[in-house]
Structures are given as C-alpha cells and as structure tokens.
Motif scaffolding. Structure first.
Motif, PDB file in Angstrom:
ATOM      1  N   ASP A 264       0.847  -1.196   0.000  1.00  0.00           N
ATOM      2  CA  ASP A 264       0.000   0.000   0.000  1.00  0.00           C
ATOM      3  C   ASP A 264       0.880   1.242   0.000  1.00  0.00           C
ATOM      4  N   GLY A 265       1.919   1.232   0.854  1.00  0.00           N
ATOM      5  CA  GLY A 265       2.835   2.370   0.939  1.00  0.00           C
ATOM      6  C   GLY A 265       3.469   2.660  -0.417  1.00  0.00           C
ATOM      7  N   ILE A 266       3.889   1.601  -1.093  1.00  0.00           N
ATOM      8  CA  ILE A 266       4.503   1.760  -2.415  1.00  0.00           C
ATOM      9  C   ILE A 266       3.508   2.411  -3.378  1.00  0.00           C
ATOM     10  N   GLU A 267       2.262   1.963  -3.312  1.00  0.00           N
ATOM     11  CA  GLU A 267       1.228   2.502  -4.208  1.00  0.00           C
ATOM     12  C   GLU A 267       1.054   4.010  -3.987  1.00  0.00           C
ATOM     13  N   TYR A 268       1.029   4.419  -2.705  1.00  0.00           N
ATOM     14  CA  TYR A 268       0.853   5.849  -2.406  1.00  0.00           C
ATOM     15  C   TYR A 268       2.038   6.662  -2.906  1.00  0.00           C
ATOM     16  N   VAL A 269       3.249   6.151  -2.665  1.00  0.00           N
ATOM     17  CA  VAL A 269       4.436   6.889  -3.099  1.00  0.00           C
ATOM     18  C   VAL A 269       4.403   7.063  -4.616  1.00  0.00           C
ATOM     19  N   ARG A 274       3.685  10.479  -9.365  1.00  0.00           N
ATOM     20  CA  ARG A 274       3.106  10.574 -10.699  1.00  0.00           C
ATOM     21  C   ARG A 274       2.131  11.747 -10.805  1.00  0.00           C
ATOM     22  N   ARG A 275       1.258  11.859  -9.793  1.00  0.00           N
ATOM     23  CA  ARG A 275       0.169  12.827  -9.894  1.00  0.00           C
ATOM     24  C   ARG A 275       0.598  14.239  -9.488  1.00  0.00           C
ATOM     25  N   LYS A 276       1.461  14.317  -8.472  1.00  0.00           N
ATOM     26  CA  LYS A 276       1.810  15.641  -7.943  1.00  0.00           C
ATOM     27  C   LYS A 276       3.174  16.109  -8.417  1.00  0.00           C
ATOM     28  N   GLY A 277       3.909  15.199  -9.025  1.00  0.00           N
ATOM     29  CA  GLY A 277       5.216  15.590  -9.524  1.00  0.00           C
ATOM     30  C   GLY A 277       6.208  15.953  -8.425  1.00  0.00           C
ATOM     31  N   LEU A 278       5.976  15.489  -7.205  1.00  0.00           N
ATOM     32  CA  LEU A 278       6.915  15.801  -6.120  1.00  0.00           C
ATOM     33  C   LEU A 278       8.102  14.845  -6.188  1.00  0.00           C
ATOM     34  N   ASP A 279       9.219  15.325  -5.666  1.00  0.00           N
ATOM     35  CA  ASP A 279      10.379  14.463  -5.529  1.00  0.00           C
ATOM     36  C   ASP A 279      10.162  13.594  -4.288  1.00  0.00           C
ATOM     37  N   VAL A 280      10.599  12.358  -4.365  1.00  0.00           N
ATOM     38  CA  VAL A 280      10.307  11.429  -3.267  1.00  0.00           C
ATOM     39  C   VAL A 280      10.794  11.970  -1.921  1.00  0.00           C
ATOM     40  N   ASP A 281      11.932  12.626  -1.912  1.00  0.00           N
ATOM     41  CA  ASP A 281      12.471  13.125  -0.650  1.00  0.00           C
ATOM     42  C   ASP A 281      11.690  14.305  -0.076  1.00  0.00           C
ATOM     43  N   GLU A 282      10.872  14.930  -0.912  1.00  0.00           N
ATOM     44  CA  GLU A 282      10.072  16.045  -0.397  1.00  0.00           C
ATOM     45  C   GLU A 282       8.989  15.586   0.566  1.00  0.00           C
ATOM     46  N   PHE A 283       8.409  14.410   0.294  1.00  0.00           N
ATOM     47  CA  PHE A 283       7.264  13.999   1.118  1.00  0.00           C
ATOM     48  C   PHE A 283       7.485  12.701   1.895  1.00  0.00           C
ATOM     49  N   ALA A 284       8.400  11.860   1.448  1.00  0.00           N
ATOM     50  CA  ALA A 284       8.555  10.549   2.099  1.00  0.00           C
ATOM     51  C   ALA A 284       8.831  10.633   3.601  1.00  0.00           C
ATOM     52  N   PRO A 285       9.568  11.654   4.082  1.00  0.00           N
ATOM     53  CA  PRO A 285       9.827  11.707   5.529  1.00  0.00           C
ATOM     54  C   PRO A 285       8.556  11.851   6.374  1.00  0.00           C
ATOM     55  N   ARG A 286       7.445  12.279   5.762  1.00  0.00           N
ATOM     56  CA  ARG A 286       6.225  12.457   6.552  1.00  0.00           C
ATOM     57  C   ARG A 286       5.265  11.278   6.439  1.00  0.00           C
ATOM     58  N   LEU A 287       5.670  10.227   5.745  1.00  0.00           N
ATOM     59  CA  LEU A 287       4.815   9.037   5.697  1.00  0.00           C
ATOM     60  C   LEU A 287       4.975   8.278   7.008  1.00  0.00           C
ATOM     61  N   SER A 288       3.883   7.837   7.574  1.00  0.00           N
ATOM     62  CA  SER A 288       4.009   7.047   8.796  1.00  0.00           C
ATOM     63  C   SER A 288       3.219   5.757   8.653  1.00  0.00           C
ATOM     64  N   PHE A 289       3.475   4.836   9.529  1.00  0.00           N
ATOM     65  CA  PHE A 289       2.866   3.508   9.446  1.00  0.00           C
ATOM     66  C   PHE A 289       2.201   3.142  10.770  1.00  0.00           C
TER      67      PHE A 289
END
Lengths: 562, 136, 328
Positions: A264-269, A274-289
């Motif tokens: 699921d996490g992979i799907e969101y990333v 793809r949709r927002k054009g963000l760089d992975v490092d811009e948002f990945a630090p705020r993903l939590s589980f």
C-alpha cells in the motif's frame, strides 16, 4: 560477502547441533514432544532450535548494522528509547465532542503524551448525525463530529502547538483535517506549528476494514492531495498512516499484514510522484505507518524489525530516495483487539502487556494499549487507566528501554526477521505482477488471502490446535462481571439539535459557494484541501463535503468477498 | 422429495465494516450444510428485512461491532413483523455487553453470540432451534 | 407430512402471486426447491398465466462481473419502469451440501425497491450452471408480473449451455486476458450467445478479444432470423460516466433482440424449447423418480448392483426388464 560467523564457528555449530539432534532422537523415544507441529499464531512453523547456521547467510553490515543507520533494522534513532521514549497515545473518543474533551484532559493529566481520536461511524463514513443512515450510531464507538463548532469544543483547552493529535479518519480525512487546520487558526496557532497524523489510508479499507466511500482510484487521489498540501503548508503533519492494524484484525497473518501494508505504501508513493510531480524526498519523511501487536511475541517483534529494513530498501532501491529520513519507517502500534476475549476479561490485561512489550522490543515510536473491556464496549475510565499504566510500567519499571534493540543477534529473532522479509517480498512481487495494489484489490486478491487466513485460524481454534484461554481451554462457567461504559441515548438527539442550530445560523449561500468551488476542484484536479478549509470555516458539514465526493467520484459498494 | 435445507441470512446492519466474524460465520454455515445468503457490509434494517423475505430464509444472523445494536437489531425484528414475516428468527452477535442482552431478548432477538463463541455452539443452536419451514 | 391445503387457500395463493406478493412467491419458490408435492400442484394452477415475461440469461466465467452487470441492468430497466425479477444461481458444495449465495451483494441497492425481486438459488447438485427449480421459479416471477427476468448462471465456465433452455435472450460475458475466449469455445457457449459482452474492457487485451470474436462471427454463414449477435464493450464500473453509457447500449440490445425474436417468429421456437425441456423434466419426475425411489427403498437396487458387479447381467437388460414390469 561478509559472513556473520566465521567458518570455524559454523563448523563447530554444525557438529554440536548434530550431536544434540542425536541426543534428542534418543531421548524422544521415551520422552516425545507435546505436539507434532509448533507454529506461530500465523501458522508459521517454528523449529525446535535455532543455531548460527540459520543466519549463516546474514551479512552484518548489509542486513543488521547500527541503530540510526541503513538498513535501520535496529531503529531509526541512534539513541533508541534512551533519547526519546515512545509516545503513549491512547485511542479515545465517545459521545459528544465535550465528553471526549473531558476524557482527553484526564488522559493528559495522567501522563499521556499524545492524543488519538476515535470518531463514531457516521463521521467515519462521511454522514452527519441527522442522516437516516446514522440512526443508532451517533457517539457510540467514537466522538460525533458534524461541523467546525463540534471540532472547536473537542480541542477546547488543548494546547495545539504542543500536543500532537492523531485522527483515525479515512474517507472524510480531508474534511476533518481541514477542521483541525481551521481550529488551529482560530486558536492562533500557525499551520507550521501543528503536529499530528491523519490515518487517511484508503487502500487498507478496501482490503480489510471496509470503511469506504468512493472507488479506489479517486480515493488515492484525495490522499495525494493531502500529502502535497502537508508538504507545502503543514510540514510537521503526517498526512498518512499506512496501516496494517486493520488488515491483521481482519484475520491476516503477520506476513500478510507486513506485505499488504508495505505494498500500500509503495502505491501511495508512486501516486504522489506521478500525480503531484513531487520528488520522493520532499514527502517521504512524513509518511508514517501503523502496525498491530498480536499475541505471538517473537513473530511480532520480527515483523516490526523486518518492516523497517524492507521499507529502507524499497525507498532506496525502488524510489532512489536520498534523504535518510525518507528511508525511516516510523510507526505507531496498537495491541491486538482480536486477541482479547469477552470471556474472563481480566486476562486481557495480561495479553495487552505482553503485546505491548513486543511492540517496544520491535521499536515502535508510539503505542496504544487496549483496555480490558474493549471486547464489550468502549473503554471505561478505570480500564483505560490500567492500559495506560501498562505502558508506563514497561517504560519506567521493567528496564526494557535501557538498551537499543536488545534481541538483535538472537539466532531465532534474526532468522524469523529474515523469513518475515522473504515472505513479504514474495507477496509484494506477486502484487506488482497483478498490476499494483489497486488492480489487486479490484481482483479481490488481498481480500481473499485474508479471508482464507482468518477461516484457517478459526478452524484451528475450533480444533484446539490454537488456544485462546477462556475460549477453547480453561473455560469457566462463572462470569466475571466488569463495569462497562454506557453511552447516553440522548447524545443522538442533542447532537442533531446542535447540528440544526449550526445550520440555522450559518450563511448557507457561502456554504453553497464553497461546496461548488470544491466540486469544481474535484473535477479539475486542483488540490481540494484549501477548498475544504474554506468550506468548514463557513460551517459546511462533514457529510456535505463527502456528498460532493460521492457525486463527482461515485460510490464504492462492498463487493462482499467471502 | 429432496432434503429440506435451512436457509440463513448473515447480515451486517449499520455503518461498521468489521466483517471478519460475519464472513467466517457464512463459511461455517455453508460447511454445516446450510444455504447462506450473505449481503455484505453497510446494510440498512430495511434492506435486511426486504432481503430476508425475498430469500425466504429461516433465520437472520445480525453482526454489529459499532455499539448501534440497540437500535439496529430491534428495528430488523420490527420490520419483519410489519411485513408479516415474524416467523423468521433473528439472532445477533458482535460487541454487545451483558447489560444489553435482556433489552434485545425483549425486543425479539432469540439469541446473542459475543466474540469467542465457538462456531460449533452456534451451529448446534441453529440445528436445535431452527427447523426448515414445512410447506405453505 | 402436512395436509393438502384447502381450496380457498390455494386460490388465495394464486391471487397473491398474481398481485406480485413477494412473501407468497418466495415461499412457493422455496417449496419448489424442496420439491414438495404441494408446490407442484401450485404450479399446475400457475402455468396457464405464464409466458409474458422476457427472460434473459447471463452466463460467463467466475469473476467476469456478471452480478455487477445484473445490478446495472436492474437500474436501467427500472428507469424504463419495468418490473424486474432476478434469479441468481450459486454452487452447492458437493462435500457439505451447503452454499454461500453471494451474487445479490452487488444488487443490494435495489433491495427495498418493490419493483425488484431478487432470489438466490443453490444448484443443489444440478449440472449445467443452474438449479433444478430455475424453470419453475421463472414461471413464478413471470406470473407475479415481472416483465424482465434476469437469470444469472453459476459461471464455472463448464458446459453452462442449460441456460438456453430457460431464456429468450442469452448474454455471454467475457473478460479480456483471462483466456476466456478459448474456454468459451471449448465449453460451447459461443453458439448460445445472442449478445456478447466484453466486460472490464479497459483492460489490456480488450481489442484482441474483440477481433477474435468478430473473426469468429464473420465465419458464420447465416444467423437464424438474421440476428447477428452484437458485441458490446463495457468499461470499468468505477468510471461512472462511460459505464452508464455502455450499459445503456446493452439494455437497448436486449430490447432489440426481443423485438427481433417477435418479428421473425423465433420467439415461438424459443418458448417451445423451454416447454420441451419442462415436459422432459416433468416426465422424469413423474415416471422415473418414483420407480428409482421404490427400487432403492426395497433394496432391489442394491441387489442389482451386486448382480452387475458379478457380471451376471448387464444394465441394458435390467432396464428393459424394469420397463416391461413397470410401464405396462
């Protein structure tokens, strides 16, 4: 490759183990083991003994390493719990916003360090308290929130710049988070100062918990909107809590929980990139589980350790993340509701303590401990207090937080951690092959895997192969009476009256204008968050916002796989 | 004449989606030789009563974990009665405190099974208390 | 055994069913499934009033999305203000005799619509993808005044050709990328289709499936009544706009097919086919079933089995003997 053990050690181990096996065979003739097959609660077979050979392939630097460093098996923080203890975060909410606010203040006074909100089902499903579908549900298993006014009384006197708040909210997450943002503003706290988490994980709803509203594709789009909005405006907020808890409660195995959550996490990333054009490092630090701590002690610890290592590898190798924080798997844990029994409810205190210990040894960042009465009702004050004290005893009496990842290096623990990772990777590969998680869900794959596992476990209980004390062993006819929390029947009409009052007083033309603007944002692909915030400030209700989503995106109905 | 089958509807009234119990029960009833109509999550009492009648079931098993059973369960019984189908037996399960049992029995719920009830006990209850309806 | 009901009650039952009473109809269907003699008597009274509904069979492999299509068709025909009946068949477990009947999950939004009657049937050992009671259940819904009756087969992909004996229009549902085409040809269900649906047509392989179907249809020299089965592509049901549009196309094709049957006089042929099956089944029930029952209960069957195993006789001679003895 750097071997974990020298050749000499492995030779010795092989020799001594062979001797031991001979000895066991000899003694087994007169002294057979109590059962033929030993397995975890997830039915993973466990050997009689683990030895260096079971982790002979392990490369210390590659697979284990140090805390605070790749692959983060031993924790994200270099100082473990010595630097910062896990957050005591008790999931709570019931009745009206005012009732919940009272409970929250009690918990903060008793030493809780973070808030966690349980909403009632109408709120969770995006219906107002006056909807016919809400009949009988209002305030029952969480707090009823219809408008910003309710939210303001929920947060009354809570220092929003200091206390972080988790909100278990999924389909209407945009609406409720918008209320939190608007409440902060109204309390004079800037968005950059507020911290917390919205669960906002729809994929696991389709897979397991069935709190759904719109179809998978637009649901994920709304999530990507929140991730992008948080990245820009609310930097301390975790905009998603990718959850295995509910997958496990629905009856999955530990490996399935791990695999489906991470996939699921992979799907969101992928979607945000793809949709927002963000760089992975811009948002990945705020993903939590968010994981479940079930009753099988070692299996749970290994699951959590494996989770950190897999995520670090996925983020580095699949998404090429550079920021070390992007590689961190930060997670909240809740002890397993499904492991508790209505029979002999005081036993639940013991189960919860063991599960909480597993979560701590697995390195959780935050923990909810279930109350002993949660199989019967919402927790009473007394039961919640015991549950909170359980965490405090673990943190401050037992010494388990003294050193970091104390079980590392155990032949069994490292070997089981490896098996967890292998099992999860096999599932992830399978789901990749099906075309990703949304495609897999549409095919019913994870749903059926879980249904089969749940039924298998139930059959094992029926056959006595798995034991639940008080249920299929040591049953006791005498009932243990415990006091249960009663939700006042009047809550419903009071809440409906409050809602009617808000609707009467608000500027309905402004609300209509806000909702129209939201609708057009839904259609054009603009980020919905600013429109939601405007709408809730004008006192648009949770349902009014969700009705816009339902209208534009369509409604998802239970495909009822069994 | 072929053997008469017991027909059971397993339903989840209300908004909660915790369907692990309901789905396990559906499978268990099938394995016990019953015909099971399963309708998925998020059903209104009105949908449940209408379905029970269309399917001519002997028994409706309701599962609710949200605490809304005090409204939802009696409402199903009431609707069946209004539609002349009060011979359809209604039982319930889920997160239900002992304190609520009597109210539910008084409302016409014939049995209540809470988490941890062995499937075997539930199947035995059905075999003892439900006879497939005999003719017209 | 209960007593045979009184005459006025029988009349009342018929009246209620003709007035569309769901409770009475569903109970009768239940008794038909249980093969009660009273139910057969009821069918004698009902039969004269049958023959008005348009019966549409829907077949295709598991996971083809049949139930979702039925759900959408219900909505579509309700907009045309037609009364709709649905018979959804699911398999009985050969091991336990139980069944989970879950097709109607997808149709539950229509549960409260008094113009819709959905009834689930278990196969109870019947082969061919239907339940033995399906033909009679169709009659009951017909007499209730349902103008359209949708019959959804089990969908095992195996020899589900039985559906043609019970419907005027047969829809075969295929999904791209499932190897369906080959399976369908093997199982002989291509020949029974009046309408093809390529469901989930947003998936890869949709064009290929369409081409294969077209190629196959192009090889047919002449279609009965000049009806060339249309191929309708239906997209993702989560994509509300396009889904509704292609669904409208399917509903129109169903109506067109019925009109074509009427105009070309082929409707009579289809109805005759159903009647022939019914009389075969009724004869089997009336003649063969009691003989088998008696022979089993008297132990004669057991004795015959022994003789056959010892090769003292053969099944053909036995059959001739029984026929001579019983059918005088």
């Amino acid at each position: 490759m750097n071997m974990y053990f020298s050749k000499n050690t492995l030779d010795q181990s092989a020799r001594l183990t062979a001797n031991w096996e001979d000895e066991v065979r000899r003694s087994a003739e007169g002294n057979a083991e109590r059962k033929a097959r030993w397995s975890t609660v997830s039915d993973l077979e466990v050997k009689r003994l683990y030895t260096p050979e079971d982790i002979a392939e392990t490369d210390f630097a590659r697979d284990i390493g140090a805390p605070g460093a790749y692959p983060f098996l031993r924790g994200n923080q270099a100082t473990g719990y010595r630097g910062r203890c896990w957050t005591f975060r008790m999931f709570s909410g019931m009745g009206s916003a005012k009732d919940t606010n009272t409970r929250w203040r009690m918990l903060l006074k008793e030493g809780q360090t973070g808030l966690s909100t349980a909403f009632d089902f109408p709120t969770l499903m995006g219906y107002d308290s006056d909807s016919p579908k809400a009949r009988g549900e209002c305030g029952r298993c969480g707090v009823a929130i219809d408008t910003l006014d309710d939210f303001l009384s929920l947060m009354d006197g809570i220092p929003m710049d200091r206390v972080t708040t988790s909100m278990t909210i999924n389909p209407p997450a945009t609406a409720l988070w918008a209320m939190y943002c608007a409440a902060a503003e109204s309390n004079g706290v800037p968005l950059t100062k507020i911290g917390g988490t919205i669960q906002n994980d729809m994929l696991k709803e389709f897979i397991a918990q069935k709190t759904f509203m719109c179809p998978p594709e637009p649901s994920v789009r709304l999530i990507s909107d929140t991730v992008a909005f948080g990245t820009q405006h609310v930097p301390k907020w975790n905009t998603i809590s990718i959850s295995g808890y509910h997958i496990r409660e629905a009856g999955s195995t530990a490996v399935q929980e791990l695999a489906f959550t991470l996939r699921d996490g992979i799907e969101y990333v992928e979607d945000v990139i793809r949709r927002k054009g963000l760089d992975v490092d811009e948002f990945a630090p705020r993903l939590s589980f968010f994981f479940n701590a079930h009753i099988d002690f070692f299996e749970e610890i290994c699951k959590m350790r494996a989770a950190r290592r897999i995520w670090a590898r996925v983020m580095r190798d699949r998404f090429h993340a550079k920021n070390p924080r992007s590689l961190w798997m930060r997670f909240h844990t809740q002890t397993a509701g499904c492991s508790l029994t209505a029979q002999q409810p005081y036993n639940n205190v013991v189960r919860t303590a063991v599960e909480a210990l597993a979560a701590v040894l697995g390195g959780t960042q935050s923990l909810h401990t279930n109350s002993l009465d949660e199989v019967l009702c919402l927790p009473s004050d007394h039961a919640v207090e015991i549950a909170l004290r359980t965490q405090q005893i673990l943190a401050e009496e037992t010494g388990v937080a003294n050193t970091i990842d104390p079980l590392a290096g155990s032949y069994f623990v490292e070997s089981l951690t490896n098996r967890m990772e292998e099992g999860a990777l096999a599932y992830i590969e399978k789901i990749d092959g099906l075309g990703g998680m949304i495609a897999a869900i549409e095919k019913g794959f994870p749903q059926m895997e879980i249904a089969d596992a749940a039924y298998r476990f139930q059959q094992q209980i029926e056959a006595g192969e798995k034991v639940m004390i008080g249920v299929n062993k040591y049953e006791n006819a005498a009932k243990q009476e415990i006091p249960v929390l009663d939700i006042d029947e009047r809550i419903e009409e009071e809440q409906i009256a409050r809602l009617a009052e808000v609707k009467r007083k608000r500027d309905s033309r402004a609300v209509k204008r806000d909702l129209d603007a939201l609708k057009s944002a839904c259609k054009t692909g603009k980020n919905v968050m600013p429109f939601c915030i405007e709408a809730v400030k004008d006192r648009a209700t949770v349902q009014e916002i969700c009705d816009v989503y339902r209208e534009v995106f369509g409604e998802y109905r239970d495909p009822g796989l069994y | 004449m072929t053997e008469k089958k017991i027909r059971i509807m397993v339903a989840k009234p209300g908004l909660d989606g915790h369907d692990r119990g309901a789905r396990i029960l559906a499978r268990c009833f099938r394995d016990a030789g019953f015909e099971v109509i399963y309708t998925g999550c998020h059903q209104t009492p009105e949908q449940i009563a209408a379905t029970a009648i269309q399917e001519d079931v002997d028994l409706v098993g309701l599962s609710c974990l949200s605490g809304a059973h005090r409204y939802l369960f009696p409402r199903v019984v009431e609707l069946l009665k209004e539609q002349g189908a009060d011979d359809i037996v209604v039982i319930g399960g889920g997160i239900i405190p002992d304190q609520d049992f009597q109210t539910l029995y008084d409302a016409g719920i014939k049995a209540i099974f809470t988490p941890g009830s062995p499937l075997d006990t539930i199947v035995r209850w059905v075999r003892t208390n439900i006879r497939p309806r005999v003719n017209l | 055994m209960t007593q045979k009901p009184e005459e006025p009650e029988e009349r009342e039952q018929l009246q209620k069913i003709r007035a569309g009473d769901v409770r009475t109809a569903s109970r009768l269907i239940r008794n038909l499934e249980d093969e009660s003699p009273e139910a057969r008597n009821a069918m004698k009274r009902i039969f004269p009033y049958t023959g008005r509904a348009h019966v549409v069979g829907i077949t295709g492999s598991p996971g083809a999305g049949k139930s979702t299509l039925v759900d959408a068709l219900i909505a579509s025909f309700r907009k045309q203000r037609k009364g709709v009946g649905v018979l959804a068949v699911d398999p009985t477990s050969p091991f336990t005799g139980g069944a989970i009947l879950g097709d109607r999950i997808r149709m539950q939004r229509h549960a409260e619509d008094p113009g819709v009657f959905v009834r689930s049937l278990a196969t109870r050992g019947a082969l061919g993808g239907l339940s033995k009671a399906v033909g009679d259940a169709v009659h009951v819904m017909d007499v209730m005044g349902k103008e359209l009756i949708l019959v959804e087969t089990v969908g095992t992909g195996q020899q589900e050709v039985e559906i043609i004996n019970h419907s005027h229009t047969v829809i075969v549902v295929l999904v791209p990328g499932m190897g369906d085409e080959i399976q369908a040809i093997k199982a002989g269900i291509m020949e029974i289709a009046d309408i093809f649906v390529i469901n989930k047509a947003d998936r890869d392989g949709s064009h290929q499936l369409l081409n294969e179907l077209m190629a196959m249809l192009n090889m047919v020299p002449e279609f009965p009544g000049g009806w060339r089965p249309p191929v309708i592509r239906i997209g993702n049901c989560f994509d509300p706009g396009p889904f509704a549009e292609s669904l409208g196309e399917l509903a129109a094709a169903i109506n067109d097919h019925y009109r074509s049957l009427v105009e070309t006089d082929l409707l009579g042929d289809r109805m005759k086919r159903k009647t022939m099956v019914e009389i075969h089944e009724a004869l089997r029930d009336a003649i063969l079933a009691p003989i088998l029952k008696e022979m089993t209960e008297s132990g004669e069957m057991e004795e015959i089995a022994g003789r056959l195993l010892r090769k003292e006789t053969d099944p053909y001679t036995i059959a001739e003997e029984v026929a001579r003895r019983r059918l005088k």
